[in-house]
Write a protein that holds these residues in place. Structure first.
Motif, mmCIF file in Angstrom:
data_model
loop_
_atom_site.group_PDB
_atom_site.id
_atom_site.type_symbol
_atom_site.label_atom_id
_atom_site.label_comp_id
_atom_site.label_asym_id
_atom_site.label_seq_id
_atom_site.Cartn_x
_atom_site.Cartn_y
_atom_site.Cartn_z
ATOM 1 N N THR A 1 3.434 6.189 -2.766
ATOM 2 C CA THR A 1 4.429 6.274 -1.695
ATOM 3 C C THR A 1 5.545 5.263 -1.915
ATOM 4 O OG1 THR A 1 2.685 6.947 -0.160
ATOM 5 C CG2 THR A 1 4.745 6.155 0.805
ATOM 6 N N PHE A 2 5.175 4.047 -2.318
ATOM 7 C CA PHE A 2 6.179 3.007 -2.581
ATOM 8 C C PHE A 2 7.095 3.416 -3.733
ATOM 9 C CE2 PHE A 2 7.494 -0.651 -5.108
ATOM 10 C CZ PHE A 2 8.160 -1.422 -4.171
ATOM 11 N N LEU A 3 6.519 3.886 -4.835
ATOM 12 C CA LEU A 3 7.331 4.272 -5.987
ATOM 13 C C LEU A 3 8.202 5.485 -5.672
ATOM 14 C CD1 LEU A 3 4.692 3.769 -8.836
ATOM 15 C CD2 LEU A 3 6.626 2.281 -8.261
ATOM 16 N N VAL B 1 -10.866 -16.088 0.129
ATOM 17 C CA VAL B 1 -10.036 -15.609 -0.975
ATOM 18 C C VAL B 1 -10.346 -14.139 -1.269
ATOM 19 C CG1 VAL B 1 -9.569 -15.866 -3.442
ATOM 20 C CG2 VAL B 1 -9.711 -17.886 -1.977
ATOM 21 N N VAL B 2 -11.617 -13.771 -1.248
ATOM 22 C CA VAL B 2 -11.997 -12.374 -1.444
ATOM 23 C C VAL B 2 -11.298 -11.486 -0.415
ATOM 24 C CG1 VAL B 2 -13.894 -10.706 -1.314
ATOM 25 C CG2 VAL B 2 -14.234 -12.878 -2.501
ATOM 26 N N ALA B 3 -11.395 -11.876 0.854
ATOM 27 C CA ALA B 3 -10.832 -11.063 1.929
ATOM 28 C C ALA B 3 -9.324 -10.887 1.776
ATOM 29 C CB ALA B 3 -11.156 -11.700 3.283
ATOM 30 N N ALA B 4 -8.602 -11.988 1.590
ATOM 31 C CA ALA B 4 -7.142 -11.921 1.539
ATOM 32 C C ALA B 4 -6.646 -11.237 0.265
ATOM 33 C CB ALA B 4 -6.546 -13.327 1.653
ATOM 34 N N TYR B 5 -7.276 -11.533 -0.869
ATOM 35 C CA TYR B 5 -6.838 -10.957 -2.147
ATOM 36 C C TYR B 5 -7.099 -9.451 -2.170
ATOM 37 C CZ TYR B 5 -5.571 -11.413 -7.106
ATOM 38 O OH TYR B 5 -4.932 -11.334 -8.322
ATOM 39 N N VAL B 6 -8.299 -9.030 -1.755
ATOM 40 C CA VAL B 6 -8.633 -7.608 -1.749
ATOM 41 C C VAL B 6 -7.760 -6.851 -0.753
ATOM 42 C CG1 VAL B 6 -10.460 -5.949 -1.179
ATOM 43 C CG2 VAL B 6 -10.970 -7.944 -2.599
ATOM 44 N N LEU B 7 -7.514 -7.447 0.412
ATOM 45 C CA LEU B 7 -6.641 -6.801 1.392
ATOM 46 C C LEU B 7 -5.240 -6.620 0.814
ATOM 47 C CD1 LEU B 7 -6.243 -5.720 4.266
ATOM 48 C CD2 LEU B 7 -5.679 -8.056 4.979
ATOM 49 N N ALA B 8 -4.712 -7.661 0.175
ATOM 50 C CA ALA B 8 -3.369 -7.576 -0.416
ATOM 51 C C ALA B 8 -3.314 -6.475 -1.474
ATOM 52 C CB ALA B 8 -2.985 -8.928 -1.031
ATOM 53 N N VAL C 1 -4.318 -1.156 7.294
ATOM 54 C CA VAL C 1 -3.163 -2.039 7.436
ATOM 55 C C VAL C 1 -1.936 -1.430 6.760
ATOM 56 C CG1 VAL C 1 -2.201 -4.293 6.807
ATOM 57 C CG2 VAL C 1 -4.541 -4.123 7.671
ATOM 58 N N GLY C 2 -2.152 -0.840 5.581
ATOM 59 C CA GLY C 2 -1.046 -0.192 4.893
ATOM 60 C C GLY C 2 -0.465 0.953 5.700
ATOM 61 N N GLY C 3 -1.326 1.731 6.362
ATOM 62 C CA GLY C 3 -0.840 2.823 7.201
ATOM 63 C C GLY C 3 -0.002 2.321 8.367
ATOM 64 N N LEU D 1 -1.243 -2.471 -1.174
ATOM 65 C CA LEU D 1 -0.258 -2.003 -2.140
ATOM 66 C C LEU D 1 -0.783 -0.852 -2.987
ATOM 67 C CD1 LEU D 1 2.545 -2.377 -3.326
ATOM 68 C CD2 LEU D 1 1.633 -4.171 -4.814
ATOM 69 N N TYR D 2 -2.028 -0.964 -3.490
ATOM 70 C CA TYR D 2 -2.552 0.047 -4.413
ATOM 71 C C TYR D 2 -2.760 1.394 -3.731
ATOM 72 C CZ TYR D 2 -5.265 2.000 -8.275
ATOM 73 O OH TYR D 2 -5.699 2.793 -9.313
ATOM 74 N N THR D 3 -3.248 1.363 -2.482
ATOM 75 C CA THR D 3 -3.508 2.617 -1.775
ATOM 76 C C THR D 3 -2.233 3.435 -1.603
ATOM 77 O OG1 THR D 3 -5.327 1.578 -0.569
ATOM 78 C CG2 THR D 3 -4.451 3.619 0.343
#
Length: 437
Positions: free
Chosen positions: A280-282, A263-270, A393-395, A274-276
């Motif tokens: 750019t998204f906005l 859960v730590v891995a998947a939640y932090v990755l998610a 991953v975001g890049g 988005l946060y990084t």
């Protein structure tokens, strides 16, 4: 802040000892993998529990929260000032962005070996050394014009931060009575979302008013002040004697630990995907001028989440974890489907902030309940590894599918998170925390 108030109802030290012993016994009964003699409480911690102060140890815990604040602020501050840093260092923004990656990798790869190496050392000197290391690294970063030298000291700062993450939860648990350990962790980890939601925008603003080097010097100065605060208010605690602490990797065999780490891995990755790249998204949705205000909404919601989780984590960890995951998912759905509407984006940021703010407390409480203090090093490694992975991953997503793909990636990651939390009702995310009143 009524939810955080705590007053001891008896001054009878014998009764306090009996309550503490009963609570620890209940913890051992609930975890058959950990017999009662395998992980005894150090003598100075037992004395602290038997002589619990009349009030909740706010001052010491807030000092620990400030250490968390400085650790996160030091890690993420370059994100807001990359153009200025890259110009002064004569490197590309992509190269300067590795200042964040180097820091996260250092915390990730050194947490377990250094925790093992220093297991017998007293706790406060370790904490002081870690804060001093970060302050020194920020000072060098502020005055250096050499890219390689800056990266070396960013790595050193990441190593120091790894010590901080491994120590904070242990400190909070050992300073608080068993039934309020989750609440103590909540207070201690308040520094994380404060740094992300308030510290980084403020640091970016100060960099605009002065320059980025002055901002790093100010953070270094805050670290020096914190050293005196720790010496004055945070008790020194013993290390772990030989045979007292189980091997760190051995925590993986305890029920629930692997589930929590997943859960730590998947939640932090998610979150970091988005946060990084949230600016750019906005910007892709025509919201470039509203980024600061929208991040502020996220930050305020995060603070509300911290308060709620801190007040309820000892009694409702499972419900809070499910709620946090659902709130984050709702925010991602709104961003994916209605990113063009400013009003909806604000709602999405609030929902996301409510889900994210207390997640540090929830996951650290869960992993420590399941695997003991030695599991904290596993959490630090997992957290920082996937925090670094979020940017990568975001890049990849940005180049392959564009910024509009970020919320969908979040939803793909949160589906398994929710499934694992729901399946871990007995170990990992139980309805009732072991040892809680």
């Amino acid at each position: 802040m009524r939810g955080f108030e705590y007053t001891v109802m008896t001054t009878d030290s014998t009764a306090a000892k009996r309550v503490t012993t009963d609570a620890l016994g209940a913890l051992d009964d609930l975890d058959p993998v950990r017999p009662s003699a395998a992980d005894p409480i150090p003598a100075d911690t037992a004395r602290h529990a038997s002589q619990t102060p009349e009030t909740f140890p706010w001052i010491a815990l807030v000092a620990l929260a400030t250490a968390a604040f400085i650790g996160i602020l030091t890690e993420a501050l370059p994100a807001g000032i990359l153009p200025a840093m890259s110009k002064d260092m004569h490197v590309s923004e992509a190269a300067m962005g590795q200042a964040l990656t180097v820091y996260a990798i250092a915390s990730s790869v050194t947490a377990i070996p250094l925790s093992t190496l220093t297991a017998r050392w007293r706790r406060r000197p370790l904490l002081l050394g870690a804060v001093a290391g970060i302050s020194l690294s920020n000072t060098v970063t502020a005055v250096s014009s050499n890219y390689a030298l800056t990266m070396v000291f960013r790595f050193i700062a990441g190593v120091a931060a790894g010590f901080i993450w491994a120590l904070l939860v242990e400190y909070a648990r050992r300073l608080a009575p068993p039934q309020l350990q989750g609440r103590a962790i909540a207070v201690t980890m308040t520094g994380v979302p404060l740094a992300l939601s308030m510290g980084i925008p403020l640091g970016t603003f100060l960099s605009g008013v002065f320059d980025w080097r002055t901002t790093f010097l100010l953070v270094a100065g805050l670290g020096v002040l914190l050293l005196g605060w720790i010496v004055a208010t945070v008790p020194d605690l013993s290390g772990h004697q030989p045979g007292q602490r189980a091997p760190i990797l051995g925590a993986l065999r305890r029920p629930g630990v692997v589930a929590v780490l997943f859960v730590v891995a998947a939640y932090v990755l998610a979150h970091n995907v988005l946060y990084t790249y949230i600016a750019t998204f906005l910007d892709a949705h025509g919201k470039k001028g509203s980024v600061s205000a929208m991040l502020l909404a996220f930050g305020v919601a995060s603070l509300v989440s911290i308060w709620i989780v801190g007040a309820q984590v000892d009694r409702r960890l499972r419900l809070l974890m499910i709620s946090s995951t659902v709130l984050f998912a709702v925010g991602a759905v709104l961003l994916a489907g209605f990113g063009g509407s400013s009003a909806v984006v604000y709602v999405a940021m609030v929902s996301w902030g409510l889900g994210w703010g207390g997640i540090t407390t929830l996951l650290q409480t869960a992993v420590t309940d399941a695997g003991g203090d030695e599991a904290q090093a596993l959490l630090v490694t997992t957290w920082n590894g996937f925090m670094a992975g979020g940017g990568a991953v975001g890049g990849i997503l940005l180049n392959a599918a564009g910024p509009r793909s970020f919320p969908w990636a979040v939803l793909l990651l949160l589906g398994p998170v929710l499934a694992v939390v729901l399946a871990s009702a007995r170990h990992g995310f139980p309805a009732r925390r072991p040892g809680a009143a």
